[in-house]
Design a protein around this motif. Structure first.
Motif, PDB file in Angstrom:
ATOM      1  N   GLU A  20      72.078  60.112  25.117  1.00 14.91           N
ATOM      2  CA  GLU A  20      71.937  58.730  24.669  1.00 14.91           C
ATOM      3  C   GLU A  20      70.477  58.353  24.451  1.00 14.91           C
ATOM      4  O   GLU A  20      70.141  57.597  23.548  1.00 14.91           O
ATOM      5  N   GLU A  21      69.587  58.887  25.293  1.00 22.75           N
ATOM      6  CA  GLU A  21      68.182  58.477  25.220  1.00 22.75           C
ATOM      7  C   GLU A  21      67.441  59.121  24.051  1.00 22.75           C
ATOM      8  O   GLU A  21      66.309  58.712  23.734  1.00 22.75           O
ATOM      9  N   VAL A  22      68.022  60.110  23.397  1.00 23.08           N
ATOM     10  CA  VAL A  22      67.352  60.783  22.282  1.00 23.08           C
ATOM     11  C   VAL A  22      67.483  59.926  21.025  1.00 23.08           C
ATOM     12  O   VAL A  22      68.579  59.610  20.585  1.00 23.08           O
ATOM     13  N   ARG A  23      66.370  59.560  20.472  1.00 16.85           N
ATOM     14  CA  ARG A  23      66.313  58.779  19.241  1.00 16.85           C
ATOM     15  C   ARG A  23      65.523  59.548  18.191  1.00 16.85           C
ATOM     16  O   ARG A  23      64.873  60.548  18.496  1.00 16.85           O
ATOM     17  N   PHE A  24      65.560  59.059  16.956  1.00 20.47           N
ATOM     18  CA  PHE A  24      64.808  59.759  15.919  1.00 20.47           C
ATOM     19  C   PHE A  24      63.318  59.746  16.249  1.00 20.47           C
ATOM     20  O   PHE A  24      62.750  58.721  16.633  1.00 20.47           O
ATOM     21  N   ALA A  25      62.700  60.898  16.121  1.00 26.96           N
ATOM     22  CA  ALA A  25      61.250  61.034  16.287  1.00 26.96           C
ATOM     23  C   ALA A  25      60.778  62.093  15.305  1.00 26.96           C
ATOM     24  O   ALA A  25      61.471  63.090  15.073  1.00 26.96           O
ATOM     25  N   THR A  26      59.620  61.870  14.710  1.00 28.61           N
ATOM     26  CA  THR A  26      59.055  62.873  13.813  1.00 28.61           C
ATOM     27  C   THR A  26      58.637  64.092  14.629  1.00 28.61           C
ATOM     28  O   THR A  26      58.539  64.041  15.867  1.00 28.61           O
ATOM     29  N   LYS A  27      58.372  65.184  13.952  1.00 31.57           N
ATOM     30  CA  LYS A  27      57.951  66.394  14.649  1.00 31.57           C
ATOM     31  C   LYS A  27      56.617  66.181  15.371  1.00 31.57           C
ATOM     32  O   LYS A  27      56.423  66.682  16.487  1.00 31.57           O
ATOM     33  N   THR A  28      55.722  65.435  14.740  1.00 32.45           N
ATOM     34  CA  THR A  28      54.439  65.168  15.412  1.00 32.45           C
ATOM     35  C   THR A  28      54.649  64.312  16.654  1.00 32.45           C
ATOM     36  O   THR A  28      53.989  64.526  17.676  1.00 32.45           O
ATOM     37  N   GLN A  29      55.558  63.354  16.599  1.00 30.57           N
ATOM     38  CA  GLN A  29      55.840  62.527  17.768  1.00 30.57           C
ATOM     39  C   GLN A  29      56.458  63.344  18.897  1.00 30.57           C
ATOM     40  O   GLN A  29      56.126  63.152  20.068  1.00 30.57           O
ATOM     41  N   ILE A  30      57.357  64.266  18.546  1.00 31.80           N
ATOM     42  CA  ILE A  30      57.953  65.141  19.554  1.00 31.80           C
ATOM     43  C   ILE A  30      56.866  65.985  20.223  1.00 31.80           C
ATOM     44  O   ILE A  30      56.814  66.105  21.455  1.00 31.80           O
ATOM     45  N   ALA A  31      55.977  66.570  19.416  1.00 34.96           N
ATOM     46  CA  ALA A  31      54.914  67.420  19.957  1.00 34.96           C
ATOM     47  C   ALA A  31      53.988  66.632  20.881  1.00 34.96           C
ATOM     48  O   ALA A  31      53.589  67.126  21.941  1.00 34.96           O
ATOM     49  N   LEU A  32      53.641  65.428  20.496  1.00 36.00           N
ATOM     50  CA  LEU A  32      52.760  64.604  21.329  1.00 36.00           C
ATOM     51  C   LEU A  32      53.430  64.251  22.650  1.00 36.00           C
ATOM     52  O   LEU A  32      52.774  64.243  23.701  1.00 36.00           O
ATOM     53  N   GLU A  33      54.730  63.957  22.627  1.00 35.14           N
ATOM     54  CA  GLU A  33      55.443  63.660  23.864  1.00 35.14           C
ATOM     55  C   GLU A  33      55.500  64.883  24.767  1.00 35.14           C
ATOM     56  O   GLU A  33      55.388  64.769  25.993  1.00 35.14           O
ATOM     57  N   GLN A  34      55.678  66.059  24.182  1.00 36.10           N
ATOM     58  CA  GLN A  34      55.665  67.285  24.978  1.00 36.10           C
ATOM     59  C   GLN A  34      54.314  67.466  25.662  1.00 36.10           C
ATOM     60  O   GLN A  34      54.241  67.790  26.858  1.00 36.10           O
ATOM     61  N   LEU A  35      53.246  67.243  24.916  1.00 35.22           N
ATOM     62  CA  LEU A  35      51.903  67.366  25.487  1.00 35.22           C
ATOM     63  C   LEU A  35      51.668  66.352  26.598  1.00 35.22           C
ATOM     64  O   LEU A  35      51.160  66.692  27.673  1.00 35.22           O
ATOM     65  N   ARG A  36      52.028  65.105  26.346  1.00 34.91           N
ATOM     66  CA  ARG A  36      51.807  64.053  27.353  1.00 34.91           C
ATOM     67  C   ARG A  36      52.556  64.378  28.644  1.00 34.91           C
ATOM     68  O   ARG A  36      52.018  64.204  29.746  1.00 34.91           O
ATOM     69  N   ALA A  37      53.792  64.842  28.517  1.00 32.80           N
ATOM     70  CA  ALA A  37      54.584  65.153  29.702  1.00 32.80           C
ATOM     71  C   ALA A  37      53.922  66.256  30.524  1.00 32.80           C
ATOM     72  O   ALA A  37      53.851  66.173  31.760  1.00 32.80           O
ATOM     73  N   LEU A  38      53.404  67.287  29.862  1.00 30.58           N
ATOM     74  CA  LEU A  38      52.770  68.380  30.589  1.00 30.58           C
ATOM     75  C   LEU A  38      51.435  67.964  31.191  1.00 30.58           C
ATOM     76  O   LEU A  38      51.106  68.342  32.318  1.00 30.58           O
ATOM     77  N   LEU A  39      50.670  67.151  30.474  1.00 31.02           N
ATOM     78  CA  LEU A  39      49.400  66.665  31.021  1.00 31.02           C
ATOM     79  C   LEU A  39      49.643  65.785  32.233  1.00 31.02           C
ATOM     80  O   LEU A  39      48.872  65.813  33.207  1.00 31.02           O
TER      81      LEU A  39
END
Length: 469
Positions: free
Chosen positions: A168-187
């Motif tokens: 349910e929580e997955v919404r449309f995100a561009t590939k760049t937005q997905i990549a940035l979220e992955q980076l933020r989560a790991l940082l």
């Protein structure tokens, strides 16, 4: 300690993140199947080889483990990284590599499938696309984050989302937005702030580059030839004075003699002596070299060149001597004093992600999953990366250089029983309600292919950290 003992310990480490002990056998069977020399590594052929005397029952068990069981693929990738990354040497630096990869797929019911660009095919076609983030050193690289790109038509289709099990929580995100979220989560988990590498599909996005700078991450990302910059030595005029009406102007003023240039026009204007031949690494057959120039520029905004004044950064230009025009352009925020050969070496470190995808698809069945659901897609990818990670770790322990011959643990493929009936026969039916039988052909290795080396990591005592030092 023998490799088989290390494999047992590795599986124990991964199993601790599965939640239930009854999933441990599924993990062992699935990872073992992915490391066997099979031409196709979907559930049924793996089950038949892992447990040939009980192929039907093992098929159902593995199918449930990968497609239905409620364990976290994110936690699986974290535990793979905790085992492998400490074995990598980051004394010469590290890099985050962002990229995406496509999986040809027919039909419209497999999660995320739509007509879009597929790098594997080199054209627009029906496929799924996943965004990944890898951590790399000079020794190798490992994918540490993975997410399916969900196109807008899928994100807005409630019926298809429900059938494919999209959270349910997955919404449309561009590939760049997905990549940035992955980076933020790991940082946020304490991961190191290394330089980010990405191709022009990400690098042309000004907001993406700005977000990396806001996170305190240097970058070296590809851009297209149409991107506009203020050339070296040109100091743009300040914006027009604020009139008191509307928003204050932010775009530098221009005159007939003071205009930004496309990076291609700038490269074509450079004298021949601005370019140097640089060798950046040894290839499998010969040293890899090219003709490069680097200049300090200010990004002027997209193709039109209408943006606020940006800080200076490097523009790296690659122009093969036999070509009529440059072939690649890279914008980088590495320090001003960075030598040209170091800029080239860093920019070309992105080749590792291409090697990761090649090995994962050809040797570890990354593209062989036949299910249609969100959970199974991510579970299969995480398990492929887990199998890949163990063999990376074995190579690091053995201190084998990347590009050498494989020295992996040899695993014997059990013979099929005489009465074995392949999938599609009613004699050994198994639940297939979410399987996609309309598969596009996948790339497979010829039997005599000599695989090249895979990269690696060490078990961390800290549960959720990617710290390497």
């Amino acid at each position: 300690m023998h490799a088989s003992e290390r494999f047992d310990r590795y599986l124990e480490h991964l199993s601790a993140g599965l939640g239930h002990a009854d999933r441990h056998a599924g993990l062992r069977g699935y990872c073992t199947g992915l490391m066997l020399p099979l031409s196709r590594k979907s559930v049924e052929p793996m089950a038949a080889r892992v447990d040939p005397m009980h192929a039907s029952a093992r098929h159902q068990a593995l199918h449930h483990f990968v497609a239905k069981a409620e364990w976290s693929h994110t936690e699986m990738l974290r535990r793979v990284a905790q085992w492998v990354i400490p074995k990598m040497d980051f004394r010469s630096g590290g890099w985050w590599i962002i990229d995406d990869t496509g999986f040809p797929k027919k039909g419209r019911h497999s999660v995320g499938v739509t007509r879009q660009y597929c790098g594997m095919l080199g054209k627009q076609d029906n496929c799924q696309v996943a965004v990944s983030l890898s951590l790399a050193s000079d020794q190798g690289s490992l994918p540490v984050a993975w997410q399916l790109y969900l196109p807008e038509d899928w994100a807005a289709d409630a019926a298809r989302r429900t059938k494919a099990g999209v959270p349910e929580e997955v919404r449309f995100a561009t590939k760049t937005q997905i990549a940035l979220e992955q980076l933020r989560a790991l940082l946020d988990e304490g991961a190191p702030r290394y330089c980010v590498l990405a191709d022009a599909g990400y690098g042309v996005d000004t907001a993406f580059r700005q977000a990396l700078s806001d996170m305190g991450l240097p970058y070296a990302v590809g851009v297209t030839s149409a991107v506009v910059v203020w050339p070296p030595g040109v100091q743009p005029l300040p914006p027009k004075p604020y009139s008191g009406v509307g928003r204050p102007p932010v775009v530098p003023q221009r005159t007939a003699a003071l205009q930004p240039l496309s990076v291609k026009a700038l490269a074509m204007s450079l004298p021949p002596q601005a370019f140097r031949n640089i060798t950046w690494r040894e290839g499998s057959n010969a040293a890899l070299s090219g003709r490069f120039a680097a200049v300090r520029v200010r990004h002027a905004g997209g193709n039109a060149g209408k943006a606020r004044l940006r800080p200076e950064q490097w523009l790296l230009i690659e122009w093969p001597a036999c070509d009529e025009e440059p072939s690649k352009y890279v914008l980088s925020t590495l320090p001003e004093g960075t030598p040209l050969d170091e800029l080239v070496r860093v920019a070309h470190h992105r080749w590792r992600i291409e090697r990761d995808y090649q090995d994962l698809k050809q040797d570890f069945g990354l593209g062989h999953y036949e299910g249609r659901g969100w959970r199974g897609f991510h579970h299969h990818a995480a398990l492929s990366i887990a199998a890949y990670g163990f063999l990376m770790a074995e190579r690091l322990i053995a201190d084998k250089p990347v590009g050498g011959k494989k020295n992996f643990v040899e695993r014997q493929v059990p013979a099929l029983p005489e009465d074995y009936v392949p999938r599609g026969s009613s004699a050994r039916a198994a639940p297939r309600d979410d399987l996609d039988h309309e598969l596009a052909p996948s790339a497979e290795l010829p039997p005599d292919r000599s695989s090249k080396a895979v990269p690696l990591l060490r078990k961390s005592k800290r549960k959720a950290s990617l710290m390497t030092q």
